[in-house]
Design an enzyme around this catalytic site. Structure first.
Site, PDB file in Angstrom:
ATOM      1  N   LYS B  76       4.746   3.276  -5.812  1.00  0.00           N
ATOM      2  CA  LYS B  76       4.096   4.432  -5.196  1.00  0.00           C
ATOM      3  C   LYS B  76       2.894   4.803  -6.060  1.00  0.00           C
ATOM      4  CE  LYS B  76       5.052   9.173  -3.563  1.00  0.00           C
ATOM      5  NZ  LYS B  76       6.075  10.231  -3.373  1.00  0.00           N
ATOM      6  N   SER B 151       6.877  12.383   1.222  1.00  0.00           N
ATOM      7  CA  SER B 151       5.577  11.870   0.867  1.00  0.00           C
ATOM      8  C   SER B 151       5.547  10.373   0.555  1.00  0.00           C
ATOM      9  CB  SER B 151       5.049  12.621  -0.360  1.00  0.00           C
ATOM     10  OG  SER B 151       5.832  12.316  -1.509  1.00  0.00           O
ATOM     11  N   SER B 175      11.131  13.623  -0.573  1.00  0.00           N
ATOM     12  CA  SER B 175      10.078  12.614  -0.405  1.00  0.00           C
ATOM     13  C   SER B 175      10.535  11.173  -0.558  1.00  0.00           C
ATOM     14  CB  SER B 175       8.937  12.872  -1.390  1.00  0.00           C
ATOM     15  OG  SER B 175       8.115  13.908  -0.916  1.00  0.00           O
TER      16      SER B 175
END
Lengths: 119, 491
Positions: B76, B151, B175
């Protein structure tokens, strides 16, 4: 209830404390004050959008007012019994100034350059 | 091989069915093909990936490889990677190149994993749909007109589309779990402090935790084994021994007490979600678990509490972006104040600014007690509810999300509608608890996730329950038809 949003007053005496959450609707003037504290430039056109969205967020949050929290300690850390670790005050990493400043928008002779502050 | 799990790929590498270089080339080709439709990655690191893969092949040949060596993965873009830009999905950091690696980046590289790129995400991890990214939204591989969740939307979409068998992720209010549910993959948010956050860009420091999105619980156990542990460079890292998560997968399920979260099955839960979640519960019962309903009366206060705590901490954390030391700077600043204000206004997107504004307000003089301190008191109540529940049950179960993946653009006009997507996930962050989302079925062709929450440091128990479920079911092995074709077969 007044909001203490003056830019020059941040070093003033202890702020007034409130036990009651604010009214849910914020004014344009409050939005401008918050944006100044947050150091965010605001377009005039953005202000009504912030009035709406922040007011609705505070509306969501206002549910907390109805909760009885008398005698309940505020929780600052999810795990109990955690203490801040300390370490010896010795050099722990090499000097990476050049590497770090490679990301800076403007540097000169190893210094960060900003617009003139003192006239 | 139709199951591109980490475990299967690791075995294939060990058996020399393919090399890491071949596997990495296949991953890079899949990434490239998927980008126009999914936009799951912000940066692709082909050159360094192939070099890492070649090094991994040498380790495999030399007999010094571990179980993760040579397997492609994605980080990420919230995790700093030395020499590779780290954007956090923001214009503010669109040119930022970290001078150092995040702790977990170092750990997974040392384990021999091959990073093929950086995953797209909601800007500064603020969002539940991956629509706030400066680099554009990510699409859900099951239906590209829908969101992947957020997210960690890029991480979840990448694993679902089998671009790589795993992607790192972070979870502040859901998330990891929410996008894992919406994309039909497995996600684990470990206990607060279990995985180092050194080099993970901060959002809300009392809630943030790093974790991983994988195809299976077994893969999650293998990855967590390498990620977890004490790191003195993270002041909230917990100095506690890391159990053998892979060994703990074999824990027997007989007698496991599962509590159904009463508050998660009420109004607002779509019937399409409730059906598969209750079927999953029945599977665990067949496997020997006992089930009872548990009530956590303060749990519904998680969302309002979160929307004080998270923005407050975000406004503090994001104060570091000043246009001076790193990050975006505006053109021709008139003076220092103008430099700060315009750099920040231009560098941050709308949702990030909304949260900074909210946080600044609730922390401002005269409001701190009424909002932040009050929220921290309510947080104690929520945490106490969990503590009480875990004296009666071993794990808590509920849905991960109230609905399946919604359409791109459907919820962008009203922040509150978007915030309510995390209604079932925020509680675990409030109490710092480990939690997982597992695929448990489909509704109208879209994945449904079931959530398990455990007591602090019960990752092994969570993973074992998940693994037992995944041995009985194959939901986690279903791949989206447009993207799910054989991964290893291309190597």
């Amino acid at each position: 209830m007044t909001v203490f949003l003056g830019a020059k007053s941040s070093k003033a005496a202890r702020p007034p404390t409130s036990t009651r959450a604010a009214t849910m609707s914020l004014s344009s003037k409050q939005i401008e004050g918050i944006a100044h504290l947050a150091r965010l430039e605001l377009d005039a056109a953005e202000i009504p959008r912030y009035v709406d969205s922040l007011s609705s967020i505070l509306g969501l949050v206002s549910e907390l007012e109805r909760v009885n929290t008398d005698g309940i300690a505020p929780m600052a850390h999810p795990l109990e019994g955690q203490v801040q670790r300390l370490r010896a005050d010795v050099v722990s990493s090499p000097n990476l100034r050049d590497l770090l400043q490679a990301n800076a928008p403007q540097v000169d002779a190893g210094l960060y350059v900003v617009p003139k502050v003192i006239e | 091989m139709t199951a591109p799990t980490l475990a299967a790929l690791s075995a294939g590498l060990k058996a020399r069915q393919y090399s890491s270089v071949e596997l990495t080339r296949a991953a890079l080709a899949r990434v490239e093909r998927s980008q126009p439709q999914l936009n799951a990655l912000v940066t692709v690191t082909a050159e360094s990936a192939l070099a890492a893969a070649a090094a991994a092949d040498q380790r495999i040949a030399a007999g010094t490889a571990g179980p993760l060596t040579g397997v492609p993965m994605i980080h990420k873009d919230i995790f700093c990677t030395a020499g590779v830009r780290t954007t956090c999905g923001s214009r503010m950091l669109s040119n930022f190149v970290s001078p150092y690696d995040a702790h977990i980046v170092t750990l997974l590289a040392d384990a021999g994993m091959v990073m093929v790129g950086k995953a797209n995400m909601d800007e500064f991890a603020m969002g539940s749909s991956n629509e706030t990214s400066y680099f554009g939204p990510v699409s859900n591989p099951w239906d590209t007109a829908r969101v992947p969740g957020g997210s960690s939307g890029g991480s979840a979409a990448a694993v679902a589309a089998r671009l790589a068998p795993l992607a790192t992720a972070s979870d502040t209010g859901g998330s990891i779990r929410q996008p894992a549910a919406l994309c039909g993959v497995t996600g684990i948010k470990p206990t607060y402090g279990r995985v180092s956050r050194y080099g993970m860009i901060a959002f809300a420091s009392s809630l943030d935790q790093a974790g991983v999105i994988t195809v299976s619980a077994e893969d999650a156990a293998m990855t967590l084994q390498a990620m977890a542990g004490f790191d003195r460079r993270d002041s909230t890292s917990i100095d506690a021994p890391v159990p053998d998560y892979v060994a703990e997968l074999q824990q027997p399920l007989a007698g496991l007490r599962i509590g159904i979260l009463k508050e998660f099955f009420g109004e607002g839960l779509s019937a399409a979600i409730e059906g598969p979640v209750r079927e999953a519960l029945a599977t665990w019962q067949r496997l020997g678990a006992t089930v009872r309903e548990v009530s956590l009366p303060s749990l519904p206060l998680s969302v309002p509490t979160y929307y004080v705590v998270a923005p407050a901490e975000a406004s503090s954390n994001l104060a570091r972006f000043d246009g001076v030391r790193f990050g975006h700077r505006c053109d021709k600043p008139r003076d220092l104040m103008d430099l700060y204000k315009r750099s920040r206004a231009e560098g941050f997107g709308a949702e990030v600014k909304r949260r900074i504004m909210t946080g600044t307000y609730v922390l401002s003089a005269g409001y701190y007690d009424a909002y932040y301190l009050k929220a921290q008191r309510v947080r104690s109540l929520i945490s106490d509810d969990f503590r009480r529940a875990f004296t009666e049950v071993d794990l808590l179960l509920g849905p991960t999300t109230p609905t399946t993946a919604f359409g791109l653009g459907d919820k962008t006009s009203d922040p509150i509608t978007m915030y309510l997507n995390d209604i079932y996930t925020i509680g675990a962050n409030m109490a710092g608890l480990p939690a997982m989302s597992l695929p448990c079925g489909f509704a109208d062709g879209l994945p449904v996730g079931v959530q398990l929450i455990g007591p602090h440091f019960a990752e092994g128990r969570l993973l074992a329950a998940a693994h037992a479920y995944q041995r009985e079911t194959d939901w986690h092995l279903r791949a989206p038809p447009a993207f799910g074709a054989d991964f290893a077969g291309e190597a």
